[in-house]
Design a protein around this motif. Structure first.
Motif, short mmCIF file in Angstrom:
data_model
loop_
_atom_site.label_atom_id
_atom_site.label_comp_id
_atom_site.label_asym_id
_atom_site.label_seq_id
_atom_site.Cartn_x
_atom_site.Cartn_y
_atom_site.Cartn_z
N GLN A 63 44.57 -79.79 60.96
CA GLN A 63 44.79 -79.17 62.50
C GLN A 63 45.23 -78.64 63.42
OE1 GLN A 63 41.97 -82.05 62.95
NE2 GLN A 63 41.75 -81.78 61.44
N SER A 64 46.68 -77.67 62.62
CA SER A 64 47.13 -77.13 63.21
C SER A 64 47.96 -75.99 62.69
CB SER A 64 48.05 -77.86 64.14
OG SER A 64 49.54 -78.41 62.51
N GLY A 142 39.95 -77.64 59.86
CA GLY A 142 39.25 -78.64 60.27
C GLY A 142 40.37 -78.15 61.97
#
Length: 194
Positions: A63-64, A142
């Motif tokens: 996600q990051s 993601g």
């Protein structure tokens, strides 16, 4: 001068029997060799698709940039006990995120990653002449608005090649001996029959 017709028929029938039996044994040898080779390809594909799924799952959870930075350690841990297995992950930005030590993936493989669900493997040799079978696929991460990553996996097939070379030598030696033996037995059968 008397012509022995029986010897002529004996010779022709023996030759016919020897040729037919040799062709049958050659076909059987080829089929057995192809089946064993196909078994090795399937075995390799099981290992490769398993590692691809692991990398795909890990990248889908990213996600990051911190999550992305944790991928190398995760992949490094997953390769423990898998000697001869090579993995490369090229991040969406194009930089190499992870590469197994000594991994040599051909540019042609990574430049055109597979996007289908049924990837076909590619076979190549490294600079050290080690044969590898592998594939590369595009994997979505993601992260929002990030392009797909490229994951390449490969396995060293040196032991498969060595086994197949030994197997073929044994198989073709047996076929040659069996052809001679069946030719001789055919000659005996025809001679007695006539």
């Amino acid at each position: 001068m008397k012509f022995d017709r029986r010897a002529s028929i004996t010779l022709r029938l023996t030759a016919l029997f020897a040729v037919v039996s040799t062709l049958v044994m050659l076909a059987l040898g080829y089929l057995i060799g192809a089946a064993v080779e196909e078994h090795f390809v399937e075995q390799d594909m099981d290992v490769l698709t398993g590692k691809l799924e692991l990398a795909r799952h890990a990248l889908e959870r990213v996600q990051s940039s911190q999550d992305l930075a944790a991928i190398p350690q995760l992949l490094d841990d997953s390769l423990i006990g898998h000697a001869g297995l090579a993995v490369v992950v090229i991040a969406p930005g194009g930089e190499t995120l992870f590469a197994t030590s000594g991994a040599e993936f051909p540019h042609a493989l990574l430049a055109r990653p597979i996007t289908t669900d049924a990837p076909a493997p590619m076979v190549w040799r490294t600079a050290q002449n080690r044969p590898f079978r592998g594939l590369a696929v595009q994997v979505e991460s993601g992260m929002q608005r990030a392009g797909p990553a490229i994951v390449g996996v490969a396995t060293d097939i040196s032991h498969h090649e060595q086994f197949m070379a030994s197997f073929r030598r044994t198989l073709w030696t047996f076929v040659a001996l069996a052809a001679v033996l069946t030719g001789f037995l055919g000659w005996l059968a025809v001679r007695r029959g006539l």
